[in-house]
Enzyme design. Structure first.
Site, mmCIF file in Angstrom:
data_model
loop_
_atom_site.group_PDB
_atom_site.id
_atom_site.type_symbol
_atom_site.label_atom_id
_atom_site.label_comp_id
_atom_site.label_asym_id
_atom_site.label_seq_id
_atom_site.Cartn_x
_atom_site.Cartn_y
_atom_site.Cartn_z
ATOM 1 C CE LYS A 1 -3.715 2.371 2.826
ATOM 2 N NZ LYS A 1 -4.052 2.283 3.804
ATOM 3 C CD GLU B 1 9.811 -6.024 6.876
ATOM 4 O OE1 GLU B 1 9.393 -4.771 6.193
ATOM 5 O OE2 GLU B 1 9.614 -6.296 7.963
ATOM 6 N N GLY C 1 -4.578 -1.687 5.208
ATOM 7 C CA GLY C 1 -3.679 -2.876 4.502
ATOM 8 C C GLY C 1 -4.319 -4.231 4.825
ATOM 9 N NE ARG C 2 -5.891 -3.695 11.436
ATOM 10 C CZ ARG C 2 -5.198 -2.480 11.376
ATOM 11 N NH1 ARG C 2 -3.751 -2.576 10.608
ATOM 12 N NH2 ARG C 2 -5.704 -1.730 12.019
ATOM 13 C CD GLU D 1 -1.214 -4.308 11.654
ATOM 14 O OE1 GLU D 1 0.264 -4.855 11.683
ATOM 15 O OE2 GLU D 1 -1.766 -4.338 10.700
ATOM 16 C CG HIS E 1 -2.585 -34.928 17.553
ATOM 17 N ND1 HIS E 1 -2.391 -36.165 18.165
ATOM 18 C CD2 HIS E 1 -3.546 -34.816 16.816
ATOM 19 C CE1 HIS E 1 -3.706 -37.010 18.040
ATOM 20 N NE2 HIS E 1 -4.219 -36.166 16.880
ATOM 21 C CE LYS F 1 6.728 -0.844 9.702
ATOM 22 N NZ LYS F 1 5.427 -0.290 8.852
HETATM 23 O O1 F6P Z 1 3.874 -3.155 9.653
HETATM 24 C C1 F6P Z 1 2.339 -2.916 9.573
HETATM 25 C C2 F6P Z 1 1.857 -2.710 8.157
HETATM 26 O O2 F6P Z 1 1.539 -1.419 7.970
HETATM 27 C C3 F6P Z 1 0.610 -3.436 8.032
HETATM 28 O O3 F6P Z 1 -0.413 -3.138 8.653
HETATM 29 C C4 F6P Z 1 0.450 -3.653 6.461
HETATM 30 O O4 F6P Z 1 -0.510 -4.750 6.228
HETATM 31 C C5 F6P Z 1 2.019 -4.151 6.344
HETATM 32 O O5 F6P Z 1 2.956 -3.479 7.055
HETATM 33 C C6 F6P Z 1 2.364 -3.946 4.710
HETATM 34 O O6 F6P Z 1 2.375 -2.566 4.410
HETATM 35 P P1 F6P Z 1 2.417 -2.082 2.961
HETATM 36 O O7 F6P Z 1 1.269 -2.670 2.124
HETATM 37 O O8 F6P Z 1 2.360 -0.627 2.867
HETATM 38 O O9 F6P Z 1 3.686 -2.613 2.446
#
Ligand code: F6P
Length: 524
Positions: free
Chosen positions: A200, A206, A260-261, A346, A377, A487
């Site tokens: 987003k 990452e 995002g979620r 979250e 299990h 972060k």
């Molecule tokens: O780490 C939190 C977060 O902002 C989440 O809420 C989100 O889904 C994820 O990182 C990824 O964010 P983006 O889609 O901006 O890469």
């Protein structure tokens, strides 16, 4: 609402008193008192059954909980959400993922843009893009690079529906651990691989690190001219995507009013449309829209997500239970606990109220889970016999596509047996190790089929459940500031690793650990 007014409300105090009446009433007694308890405490919604009879509630509990929801103006809050009000106050954003399923009023505008038009355009682009990728037989593999909400939704759905996937192979890369990416790239052919960059913000460490590595891998094999043909992106930050080099036609947009979620329902769900076809993606939206209508129109007393939310509050704040187990009895739902975990933790893992006050009550529980019968299990021992009570949500599937009847009966039978064992317990005074205290509550949700339609319904119910809890707890369920501190410290630390970490590692523990890493990895 003024500071911590929730716990001063008469409806809250009434629940505190009612708790004292209920705390020693065993679940078995509730069933003994009312032979039709299942009839009174279950609801059905178009191929989904919600049983909430194995909970420590009676008709009065339900009435008091619904009174609390009304006093907290859950209905008014729901109307404000649907009207596009900026209920995500800390980010000043509307919360309109329901628009992606066509559940918001026509003509709604946000920032001067017609929301329905945006949704229609997005859906059209998901359709044409997924059809184009599926039709292109030179594409064998599609890799979704994203994390959190840009990973879990499509990953979970693609896994859930893998049996009906008929498109190219889909892979998911989320972690910044280079092992995952290098292992995957080692198996792929750059000429026939397409990357979906799901971000987003287009600003996530990452995702950007993995994306840069994917570009290098493509570049080495294809040269600079062809590289960007192999990238599509789903983002609310097209400027950054363009700067990276992605062609305008390969950018599918998100908006700030899609958290995002909650973005699976929009462009972030592209991987599902590619794997299973646009119709399957659309079925998921249709199922979610049914859940939306139910949430919007049903009275609180017959409203599945509202009841799920209220039961959660009853346990969290009055019984003081800290955790919630999500137990899907379907191996293909193995990612679902992680998906719900992000959605819940979250959203509702907050300690400050909407007015900035420090809350004097608990909010979201620790959510964890695993598929059944695997969980039996692994960790179910603790749910059955430890002194901690952990409410559980069983998710079972009535029908099965495979022809393995014996398997399916055993799977379903195990789900029922677990909820019954948790509730009934078994007294054994001579051998304490074989004593089961019982009286442990659970819900059971049954989907008629494991398909996109029923899953869409299920996920939307969870979204609404969690949002209703946030409304009652008077928190903002739609921000996630808690992820930011780590972060920024990581950013600073990573930059300093090559030189000197003394400025960032101001305590001896972090300094010692960083120094050890420098000696073992960086200097070696
Ligand atoms: O780490 C939190 C977060 O902002 C989440 O809420 C989100 O889904 C994820 O990182 C990824 O964010 P983006 O889609 O901006 O890469």
């Amino acid at each position: 609402m003024s500071n911590n007014a929730l716990t001063k409300r008469p409806e809250w105090l009434a629940l505190e008193n009612h708790f004292k009446e209920m705390e020693d009433v065993p679940l078995r007694a509730l069933f003994a008192d009312d032979p039709s308890r299942f009839d009174h405490f279950h609801l059905r919604l178009d191929g989904l059954l919600f049983d909430y009879s194995k909970h420590k509630i009676n008709a009065r509990t339900k009435a008091l909980l619904c009174a609390l929801a009304r006093a907290c103006d859950v209905e008014g809050w729901r109307a404000r959400m649907l009207s596009g009000a900026a209920i995500n106050t800390t980010e000043n954003r509307a919360v309109l993922h329901m628009a992606l399923r066509g559940s918001t009023p026509e003509g709604l505008e946000v920032d001067g843009e017609n929301v329905t038009d945006f949704v229609q355009d997005t859906l059209a682009l998901i359709k044409t893009t997924s059809e184009r990728v599926r039709a292109d037989k030179s594409i064998t593999d599609v890799v979704n690079i994203g994390i959190g909400g840009s990973d879990l939704g499509p990953r979970m759905m693609c896994r859930a529906l893998i049996a009906s996937a008929d498109g190219p192979n889909i892979h998911f890369i989320s972690n910044i651990d280079g092992d995952a990416l290098s292992l995957l790239l080692g198996k792929l052919n750059p000429h026939s691989t397409v990357f979906l960059i799901a971000s987003k913000t287009f600003n996530t460490l990452e995702t950007l690190t993995n994306t840069a590595a994917a570009r290098d891998w493509l570049l080495a094999a294809l040269g600079p001219d062809k590289v960007y043909d192999h990238f599509l992106t789903m983002t609310a930050n097209p400027e950054a995507a363009l700067k990276f080099g992605i062609a305008p036609a390969n950018i599918l947009l998100l908006r700030n009013w899609i958290g995002g979620r909650y973005s699976l329902w929009g462009a972030t769900g592209l991987a599902l449309a590619i794997a299973c076809g646009f119709e399957v993606f659309n079925d998921m939206l249709k199922g979610a829209a049914v859940a939306d209508r139910h949430f919007i129109q049903s009275p609180l007393e017959e409203n599945i997500p509202v009841l799920m939310a209220l039961i959660g509050i009853w346990y969290r704040n009055f019984w003081k239970y800290d955790a919630l187990a999500i137990l899907p009895y379907a191996q293909s739902l193995e990612i679902l606990p992680s998906y719900i975990q992000q959605l819940d933790m979250e959203s509702n893992g907050k300690g400050a109220g909407k007015n900035g006050e420090t809350l004097d009550y608990q909010t979201g529980p620790v959510v964890f889970g695993e598929t059944g019968s695997n969980a039996q299990h692994a960790f179910m021992q603790l749910l059955h016999q430890s002194r901690q009570v952990i409410p559980a949500e069983f998710i079972a599937i009535a029908g099965a596509h495979h022809g393995m009847k014996a398997h399916h009966m055993a799977l379903f039978g195990n789900a029922l047996a677990q909820s019954k064992a948790l509730m009934d317990g078994l007294e054994n005074t001579s051998e304490p190790c074989k004593n089961f205290p019982g009286n442990r509550p659970s819900s059971t949700l049954i989907l008629d089929q494991l398909d996109a339609y029923h899953l869409g319904m299920l996920l939307a119910l969870y979204e609404h459940k969690i949002a209703v809890q946030g409304a009652i707890w008077n928190i903002n369920s739609f921000d996630q500031w808690g992820v930011e501190l780590g972060k920024s410290i990581a950013d600073a630390l990573i930059k300093d690793f090559d030189n000197d970490t003394r400025n960032t590692c101001t305590d001896s523990s972090t300094a010692g650990l960083a120094q050890y890493f420098r000696e073992k990895f960086i200097k070696s």
